[in-house]
Each structure stands twice: as structure tokens, then as C-alpha cells.
Design a protein around this motif. Sequence first.
Motif, PDB file in Angstrom:
ATOM      1  N   ASP A  97     -28.009-127.612  40.848  1.00 31.99           N
ATOM      2  CA  ASP A  97     -29.392-128.004  41.123  1.00 31.99           C
ATOM      3  C   ASP A  97     -30.312-126.817  41.397  1.00 31.99           C
ATOM      4  OD1 ASP A  97     -28.467-130.599  40.965  1.00 31.99           O
ATOM      5  OD2 ASP A  97     -28.481-130.941  43.128  1.00 31.99           O
ATOM      6  N   ASN A  98     -29.730-125.615  41.488  1.00 30.18           N
ATOM      7  CA  ASN A  98     -30.542-124.457  41.871  1.00 30.18           C
ATOM      8  C   ASN A  98     -30.042-123.197  41.179  1.00 30.18           C
ATOM      9  OD1 ASN A  98     -28.143-124.513  43.375  1.00 30.18           O
ATOM     10  ND2 ASN A  98     -29.042-123.363  45.053  1.00 30.18           N
ATOM     11  N   ASP A  99     -30.871-122.155  41.214  1.00 27.64           N
ATOM     12  CA  ASP A  99     -30.504-120.835  40.709  1.00 27.64           C
ATOM     13  C   ASP A  99     -29.910-120.010  41.844  1.00 27.64           C
ATOM     14  OD1 ASP A  99     -31.528-121.123  38.085  1.00 27.64           O
ATOM     15  OD2 ASP A  99     -33.536-120.607  38.756  1.00 27.64           O
ATOM     16  N   ILE A 100     -28.929-119.190  41.504  1.00 26.23           N
ATOM     17  CA  ILE A 100     -28.378-118.218  42.448  1.00 26.23           C
ATOM     18  C   ILE A 100     -28.496-116.854  41.779  1.00 26.23           C
ATOM     19  CG2 ILE A 100     -26.310-117.398  43.655  1.00 26.23           C
ATOM     20  CD1 ILE A 100     -27.339-120.059  44.713  1.00 26.23           C
ATOM     21  N   ILE A 101     -29.193-115.954  42.421  1.00 28.61           N
ATOM     22  CA  ILE A 101     -29.292-114.591  41.914  1.00 28.61           C
ATOM     23  C   ILE A 101     -28.988-113.664  43.083  1.00 28.61           C
ATOM     24  CG2 ILE A 101     -30.785-112.841  40.879  1.00 28.61           C
ATOM     25  CD1 ILE A 101     -32.410-115.198  39.686  1.00 28.61           C
ATOM     26  N   SER A 102     -27.796-113.094  43.081  1.00 30.35           N
ATOM     27  CA  SER A 102     -27.407-112.142  44.114  1.00 30.35           C
ATOM     28  C   SER A 102     -27.545-110.747  43.525  1.00 30.35           C
ATOM     29  CB  SER A 102     -25.960-112.379  44.554  1.00 30.35           C
ATOM     30  OG  SER A 102     -25.829-113.636  45.150  1.00 30.35           O
ATOM     31  N   LEU A 103     -28.413-109.964  44.106  1.00 24.33           N
ATOM     32  CA  LEU A 103     -28.676-108.628  43.575  1.00 24.33           C
ATOM     33  C   LEU A 103     -27.609-107.625  43.975  1.00 24.33           C
ATOM     34  CD1 LEU A 103     -32.512-108.544  44.221  1.00 24.33           C
ATOM     35  CD2 LEU A 103     -31.301-109.120  42.101  1.00 24.33           C
ATOM     36  N   ASN A 104     -27.029-107.808  45.165  1.00 21.47           N
ATOM     37  CA  ASN A 104     -25.994-106.886  45.622  1.00 21.47           C
ATOM     38  C   ASN A 104     -25.078-107.614  46.592  1.00 21.47           C
ATOM     39  OD1 ASN A 104     -27.282-106.875  48.170  1.00 21.47           O
ATOM     40  ND2 ASN A 104     -28.661-105.252  47.484  1.00 21.47           N
ATOM     41  N   GLU A 105     -24.101-106.928  47.090  1.00 23.73           N
ATOM     42  CA  GLU A 105     -23.094-107.523  47.968  1.00 23.73           C
ATOM     43  C   GLU A 105     -23.650-107.949  49.324  1.00 23.73           C
ATOM     44  OE1 GLU A 105     -19.969-108.250  46.943  1.00 23.73           O
ATOM     45  OE2 GLU A 105     -20.508-107.446  44.998  1.00 23.73           O
ATOM     46  N   SER A 106     -24.807-107.458  49.733  1.00 30.72           N
ATOM     47  CA  SER A 106     -25.326-107.786  51.066  1.00 30.72           C
ATOM     48  C   SER A 106     -25.909-109.190  51.149  1.00 30.72           C
ATOM     49  CB  SER A 106     -26.379-106.763  51.497  1.00 30.72           C
ATOM     50  OG  SER A 106     -27.504-106.855  50.652  1.00 30.72           O
ATOM     51  N   ASP A 107     -26.241-109.822  50.021  1.00 27.37           N
ATOM     52  CA  ASP A 107     -26.841-111.152  50.078  1.00 27.37           C
ATOM     53  C   ASP A 107     -25.943-112.252  49.512  1.00 27.37           C
ATOM     54  OD1 ASP A 107     -27.023-110.588  47.409  1.00 27.37           O
ATOM     55  OD2 ASP A 107     -29.132-111.093  47.208  1.00 27.37           O
ATOM     56  N   ILE A 108     -24.659-111.994  49.348  1.00 28.55           N
ATOM     57  CA  ILE A 108     -23.789-112.974  48.700  1.00 28.55           C
ATOM     58  C   ILE A 108     -23.465-114.174  49.569  1.00 28.55           C
ATOM     59  CG2 ILE A 108     -22.755-111.340  47.098  1.00 28.55           C
ATOM     60  CD1 ILE A 108     -20.361-111.177  48.969  1.00 28.55           C
ATOM     61  N   SER A 109     -23.463-114.031  50.862  1.00 26.12           N
ATOM     62  CA  SER A 109     -23.045-115.147  51.717  1.00 26.12           C
ATOM     63  C   SER A 109     -24.186-116.089  52.066  1.00 26.12           C
ATOM     64  CB  SER A 109     -22.414-114.612  52.998  1.00 26.12           C
ATOM     65  OG  SER A 109     -23.382-113.897  53.727  1.00 26.12           O
ATOM     66  N   LYS A 110     -25.377-115.817  51.591  1.00 28.34           N
ATOM     67  CA  LYS A 110     -26.535-116.591  52.015  1.00 28.34           C
ATOM     68  C   LYS A 110     -26.890-117.734  51.091  1.00 28.34           C
ATOM     69  CE  LYS A 110     -28.394-112.476  54.081  1.00 28.34           C
ATOM     70  NZ  LYS A 110     -29.317-111.402  53.939  1.00 28.34           N
ATOM     71  N   ARG A 111     -26.332-117.787  49.906  1.00 27.55           N
ATOM     72  CA  ARG A 111     -26.784-118.746  48.920  1.00 27.55           C
ATOM     73  C   ARG A 111     -25.664-119.682  48.506  1.00 27.55           C
ATOM     74  NH1 ARG A 111     -30.087-114.369  46.173  1.00 27.55           N
ATOM     75  NH2 ARG A 111     -31.823-114.238  47.599  1.00 27.55           N
ATOM     76  N   MET A 112     -25.962-120.966  48.571  1.00 31.67           N
ATOM     77  CA  MET A 112     -25.002-121.984  48.172  1.00 31.67           C
ATOM     78  C   MET A 112     -25.430-122.581  46.836  1.00 31.67           C
ATOM     79  SD  MET A 112     -22.716-122.068  50.566  1.00 31.67           S
ATOM     80  CE  MET A 112     -21.808-123.572  50.412  1.00 31.67           C
ATOM     81  N   ILE A 113     -24.484-122.771  45.945  1.00 32.84           N
ATOM     82  CA  ILE A 113     -24.714-123.478  44.690  1.00 32.84           C
ATOM     83  C   ILE A 113     -24.633-124.958  45.031  1.00 32.84           C
ATOM     84  CG2 ILE A 113     -23.886-123.847  42.345  1.00 32.84           C
ATOM     85  CD1 ILE A 113     -22.236-121.174  42.822  1.00 32.84           C
ATOM     86  N   VAL A 114     -25.695-125.695  44.772  1.00 38.51           N
ATOM     87  CA  VAL A 114     -25.763-127.102  45.155  1.00 38.51           C
ATOM     88  C   VAL A 114     -25.569-127.973  43.923  1.00 38.51           C
ATOM     89  CG1 VAL A 114     -27.203-128.897  46.196  1.00 38.51           C
ATOM     90  CG2 VAL A 114     -27.344-126.540  47.031  1.00 38.51           C
ATOM     91  N   CYS A 115     -24.645-128.934  44.010  1.00 38.84           N
ATOM     92  CA  CYS A 115     -24.400-129.899  42.942  1.00 38.84           C
ATOM     93  C   CYS A 115     -24.523-131.302  43.517  1.00 38.84           C
ATOM     94  CB  CYS A 115     -23.009-129.722  42.347  1.00 38.84           C
ATOM     95  SG  CYS A 115     -22.716-128.092  41.645  1.00 38.84           S
ATOM     96  N   THR A 116     -25.448-132.092  42.985  1.00 40.49           N
ATOM     97  CA  THR A 116     -25.627-133.469  43.431  1.00 40.49           C
ATOM     98  C   THR A 116     -24.515-134.327  42.858  1.00 40.49           C
ATOM     99  OG1 THR A 116     -28.012-133.160  43.504  1.00 40.49           O
ATOM    100  CG2 THR A 116     -27.213-135.428  43.443  1.00 40.49           C
ATOM    101  N   LEU A 117     -23.952-135.187  43.691  1.00 38.74           N
ATOM    102  CA  LEU A 117     -22.867-136.073  43.255  1.00 38.74           C
ATOM    103  C   LEU A 117     -23.405-137.478  43.038  1.00 38.74           C
ATOM    104  CD1 LEU A 117     -20.146-134.908  45.792  1.00 38.74           C
ATOM    105  CD2 LEU A 117     -20.229-134.389  43.355  1.00 38.74           C
ATOM    106  N   ASP A 118     -23.011-138.097  41.924  1.00 40.59           N
ATOM    107  CA  ASP A 118     -23.336-139.500  41.701  1.00 40.59           C
ATOM    108  C   ASP A 118     -22.170-140.352  42.214  1.00 40.59           C
ATOM    109  OD1 ASP A 118     -21.364-139.085  39.791  1.00 40.59           O
ATOM    110  OD2 ASP A 118     -22.668-139.442  38.080  1.00 40.59           O
ATOM    111  N   GLU A 119     -22.302-141.673  42.127  1.00 39.81           N
ATOM    112  CA  GLU A 119     -21.262-142.570  42.643  1.00 39.81           C
ATOM    113  C   GLU A 119     -19.912-142.332  41.963  1.00 39.81           C
ATOM    114  OE1 GLU A 119     -21.360-144.684  45.262  1.00 39.81           O
ATOM    115  OE2 GLU A 119     -23.378-143.959  45.640  1.00 39.81           O
ATOM    116  N   ALA A 120     -19.919-142.088  40.654  1.00 38.77           N
ATOM    117  CA  ALA A 120     -18.668-141.840  39.930  1.00 38.77           C
ATOM    118  C   ALA A 120     -18.014-140.542  40.410  1.00 38.77           C
ATOM    119  CB  ALA A 120     -18.933-141.780  38.428  1.00 38.77           C
TER     120      ALA A 120
END
Length: 170
Positions: A97-120
Motif C-alpha cells: 500500500d506504500n512506497d519504501i525508499i531507504s537511502l542508507n542503513e540509518s533509516d531502515i528500521s523506521k519504515r514498514m511495508i503495509v499490505c491490506t488483507l481482505d477476508e480471503a
Amino acid sequence: MRVVVLSFIFLISSLSSKAQNPVLAVNRVDKFTKELIKQTSLYSFKDGSTTKLHFNVRSVDENHYLQFNVPQAVTIKKGTEITLIMGNGKTLKLVTDNDIISLNESDISKRMIVCTLDEAGIAALLNQEVVSIRVPTANKGILNLNLAAKDKPMIRTAMGLVSPKLVAKK
């Protein structure tokens, strides 16, 4: 005395280095929106001693999200398909659901890849273990992770924590 102290330190460090099962970290009603928010703790999938992927599950009222974090400087575009291979051999495709752009190792822990789940998707994750995860990245290639036996039931366990109306299959 030294032996007791060293033994105690060794015991504490060995217990803290083991991954803990996901637990319900957030379970509250937002005071402004009146939404019920539940979220599990972060769980790390490792390949040997190297952490390859973190995940947690979040629900806001009836909406459920599977969130991942890759502990590398990666770029993942919105709309990327993350593939989960289930215990029965079927695949579950999740769209980011979103973009993740980590420029270097210092910002890797701050961003979550979000995936919406349907009922299935919710039903599939409650009824089957995940055995493998594939995350395509724009700059580091494809991250393939075959889960260890102890990690296979973790997404299912986390889904059960945020979806009390839906009963996990035994």
C-alpha cells in the motif's frame, strides 16, 4: 561469587537473544476516532544469525494489515506483490500500500511495508502456516526467505491475536 554473577549474565543474555512469539502490543480504542486498534509486537525472521525480515499484524476496527520491514536499504514501490507460500502449497499475493525508499542503513528500521488483507487473506493466514516469503525490491533484487520450522506458525499466531472473532484452525 564471580561464577554466580557470570552465570546470571549468561542466562539473561541467552534469554534476551531468543526471538519471542508475537504478543498483542496495542489493544486500545482511539479516543478521537473511536476505532479499536490492535497490533502485535514485531517478530524477526532470521536466516541463521542474520535477520532477513520483521513483521507484525495490525487491525483497525475490521481492517487488517500485515506489515513487513526489511532491515536493509531497499526500495519497494507501491503496488509491489509480496508472495507468501502457504503450508498447503498455495500462494497468497499481497500488494503493498506504500512506497519504501531507504537511502542508507540509518533509516531502515523506521519504515514498514503495509499490505491490506481482505477476508480471503485473513482466512488463509488463520488456517495455514506460511512456509516461504518473497519480497521483490527495486534495488536489491528479490528477497526469498524460507522460514525455519519455529517461524512457520508465527504469522498465523499473530493473526489470531488481532482477529478474536475469527478462530484459528487447530
